[in-house]
Design a protein around this motif. Structure first.
Motif, short mmCIF file in Angstrom:
data_model
loop_
_atom_site.label_atom_id
_atom_site.label_comp_id
_atom_site.label_asym_id
_atom_site.label_seq_id
_atom_site.Cartn_x
_atom_site.Cartn_y
_atom_site.Cartn_z
N HIS A 99 0.84 -1.20 0.00
CA HIS A 99 0.00 0.00 0.00
C HIS A 99 0.88 1.26 0.00
N HIS A 147 1.62 4.45 -2.82
CA HIS A 147 1.70 5.91 -2.64
C HIS A 147 3.05 6.40 -3.15
N GLU A 185 -6.02 7.43 -2.79
CA GLU A 185 -5.80 6.04 -2.39
C GLU A 185 -5.89 5.05 -3.55
N SER A 240 -2.42 3.28 -4.12
CA SER A 240 -2.00 2.49 -2.97
C SER A 240 -2.83 1.21 -2.85
ZN LIG Z 1 -3.06 5.16 1.96
#
Ligand SMILES: [Zn+2]
Length: 684
Positions: free
Chosen positions: A471, A475, A501, A504
């Motif tokens: 995750h 990013h 998001e 990610s």
């Molecule tokens: Zn995040």
């Protein structure tokens, strides 16, 4: 100055080998003074409102401050020893004041507007245009365009709102702290695991009381509701929790903690704020900088999802009720049985050992596996690199093109330390931009809190931790693989909230691919990869009660959106009426009449999620649907789809609206079907 301050060295990588807490005050003080002088000069009449003379010069001139303060903030997070904490906290108010001034400087607004109206605007790059438009939008939302006689009222609304939000959170905290359940007979605690009992024992000892003390804070309340066999105990705790900061007499509340009047006032003020800015309701204000266009569009999205998820939620609920009745002898199921029965059901039907799984995820394999995923997807190379670091555990890497050109660099700080803040996060050390001398390459920090290796063996990670690493790497890639050439929209800058998001959560999908897992696991003693039988169990447990969890998130999201676009706080109807209506439509587990969920909904009343709670679901839809493009191609590393994902989404940053990015990648609007399918809810 004759002595050089390493915080002011911007030639390349941050000088973590030289920077000390005593460098903070002189460096930041100087940079803030430079920043103010620059703003004075750029907002003066002699500065033409052109990109090069004004907006570009401003961004360029403030970058050193942003980078230096970024380093200070980073060190405060990863090396929180007293000297660093002090150095950071000493300058924090100064820095906040500077940013507030920046946001309220109407001379800046005037320059941006002049730049926007200038006929040269159309000849600026797409990125430059986007930055100017974003600045003007933010100033407008801050009330910069209001007639002078309305500004004091607008300012007063903003101040009252921020006080009310703070008070909402304080009331909730006071109420949470006011209740405790002390147990002196250990038999009452049957079912609770030792860690939960030990923690309650410690709380009791600290308070100087006998026995075990349970509170309404999550680490205490959660395990009790999940494990305690004693139904009366669960019922008492549940009622205390559900009536926090409400008007209900629950035996411990104080009338002054009631968040009811605050909610009404907050909603009134938000509606007034929206009217002053020329919007029909506050939801429109909230959505302006976001990806969604209108409240109606969000409500339609949530409603569609609810319709599709509800049958699965009903199935989850039926399974839960049947299990409670047949296996646990609970015929009159109550909301305070939900977590308890769910845990028992999970153990009975979907159990596997987290500890067993952990033995297979050894650090060298996992990290190599992550890099292989990145290399296969984006045709790059990840190589170990050298840099000054803040701790000996930190690793440093570079991403290169196949031809060996540098794309970006990143630090990886994986292990927990006493001086490191909790959780996992990505942060930027430097952003990509075009300079006179060429492209400045981006640099990122990836931070986690995993257990370090012990006894000469490699560290092992839980599957959840591996997902966390992927995750944060997602990013990081958003920041590192950008092609942005202007700071304001490069990498994660200027990306709409709901799309932040996407990269990610997208990466998390690879942690569920059987082939990927085969390549990135090796048992810590035998070296064997993850066995298929264990994988199948993990996969089955992944979607346990996903229907119920989905409709719960949708209930909160719809409630939030309706409150901010349809509800009139001065009508006869109440906040509780709104949530009751929403529940009738979407919920499967209906709480008792006295449950006061809104009074503890801090996200929207105490935090920044007003008319924005839906963004959690929206982001999940985007990432699942993006990944589905690879599934449709039949290959999680399909080179054509991978290149398109990189070109249309990942590298675009904030230079283009996220919806356009998505449509360019997918050839259509986002659809919730992939998320439903990934969650085991295949639309019939
Ligand atoms: Zn995040």
């Amino acid at each position: 100055m004759t002595t050089t301050n390493p915080l002011l060295d911007f030639t390349d990588l941050p000088r973590f080998d030289l920077i000390q807490p005593e460098h903070v005050k002189p460096a930041i003080t100087q940079l803030l003074a430079d920043g103010r002088a620059l703003i004075d000069r750029l907002t003066g009449e002699s500065t033409p409102a052109t990109w090069a003379d004004f907006a570009g010069a401003l961004s360029e001139g403030l970058e050193p401050f942003g980078r230096a303060w970024g380093v200070v903030g980073h060190l405060h997070s990863v090396n929180d020893v007293p000297a660093w904490r002090e150095a950071y906290n000493e300058m924090l108010p100064e820095v906040s004041r500077f940013y507030t001034e920046l946001g309220q400087n109407l001379k800046l607004f005037d320059k941006y507007r002049a730049l926007f109206k200038n006929e040269a605007f159309s000849r600026l790059t797409v990125e430059q245009q986007k930055i100017i438009e974003n600045e003007i939008r933010d100033f407008r939302l801050g009330g910069a365009e209001l007639p002078e006689d309305q500004k004091p009222r607008f300012q007063a609304i903003m101040e009252e709102l921020s006080q009310l939000s703070a008070k909402f959170s304080e009331n909730l905290l006071d109420a949470t702290n006011a209740f405790a359940e002390v147990v002196t007979d250990e038999a009452v605690l049957a079912g609770l695991p030792d860690y939960a009992k030990d923690a309650a024992r410690e709380v009791a000892q600290k308070a100087g009381v006998e026995g075990w003390k349970f509170t309404l804070h999550a680490p205490s309340y959660g395990p009790l509701m999940q494990y305690a066999d004693n139904r009366e105990l669960r019922a008492r705790m549940y009622r205390a929790y559900a009536t926090r900061a409400a008007e209900i007499d629950n035996g411990y509340s104080k009338p002054e903690w009631d968040n009811g009047p605050l909610m009404k006032r907050i909603l009134e003020l938000r509606a007034e704020d929206a009217r002053m800015l020329g919007f029909a309701n506050f939801a429109e204000v909230s959505l302006l900088p976001k990806m969604a266009d209108t409240p109606e569009q969000v409500l339609a999205f949530l409603g569609d999802m609810a319709k599709k998820a509800k049958p699965f939620a009903e199935k989850d609920m039926a399974e839960l009720l049947a299990f409670a009745r047949d296996e646990l002898g609970i015929a009159d199921f109550q909301p305070w049985d939900a977590a308890y029965v769910s845990e028992k059901l999970l153990q009975a039907r979907y159990a596997f050992s987290e500890q067993e799984v952990k033995q297979y995820f050894t650090e060298p394999k996992v990290v190599a596996g992550l890099f292989k995923v990145i290399e296969s997807l984006f045709t790059v190379k990840v190589k170990e690199d050298k840099a000054p670091v803040w701790h000996e555990d930190v690793r440093f890497y570079r991403i290169e093109t196949p031809a060996g050109d540098l794309v970006g660099q990143f630090y990886m700080d994986l292990y927990a330390r006493e001086t490191k803040r909790g959780g996992a996060w990505m942060d930027e050390a430097r952003s990509r931009k075009r300079t006179a001398g060429g492209i400045q390459k981006p640099i990122a920090y990836l931070n986690c809190n995993f257990a370090r290796p012990v006894g000469g063996k490699p560290a092992t990670f839980t599957h959840d931790e591996v997902i966390t690493l992927f995750h944060e790497a997602g990013h990081g890639l958003h920041h590192l693989l950008t092609r942005g050439e202007e700071l304001g929209v490069s990498g994660i800058h200027g990306v709409e909230w709901e799309a932040v998001e996407l990269p990610s959560q997208f990466m998390e999908n690879y942690c569920w691919e059987w082939d990927v897992l085969q390549g990135m696991t090796a048992h810590v003693t035998t070296g064997e990869p993850l066995p298929r039988t264990l994988y199948d169990k993990m996969f089955a447990a992944k979607n346990f009660q996903s229907g119920m969890m989905t409709v719960r998130q949708l209930e909160f999201s719809i409630f939030d959106m309706r409150l901010h676009c349809e509800f009139d706080p001065n009508s006869a109807s109440t906040v509780m009426d709104v949530i009751r209506e929403v529940r009738e439509e979407v919920a499967v587990l209906i709480p008792p009449e006295w449950h006061r969920f809104p009074n503890s909904f801090s996200h929207i009343f105490g935090g920044g999620y007003a008319a924005g709670y839906y963004s959690y679901k929206w982001a999940e839809v985007l990432s699942a649907d993006a990944y589905a493009a690879f599934e449709e191609a039949g290959n999680p590393f399909d080179p054509v789809v991978g290149q398109r994902y990189l070109d249309e989404i990942l590298s675009k940053g904030g230079s283009r609206p996220a919806l356009e990015n998505f449509k360019a990648f997918r050839g259509r609007e986002p659809s919730p079907d992939a998320l439903l399918r990934h969650s085991g809810m295949i639309a019939a």
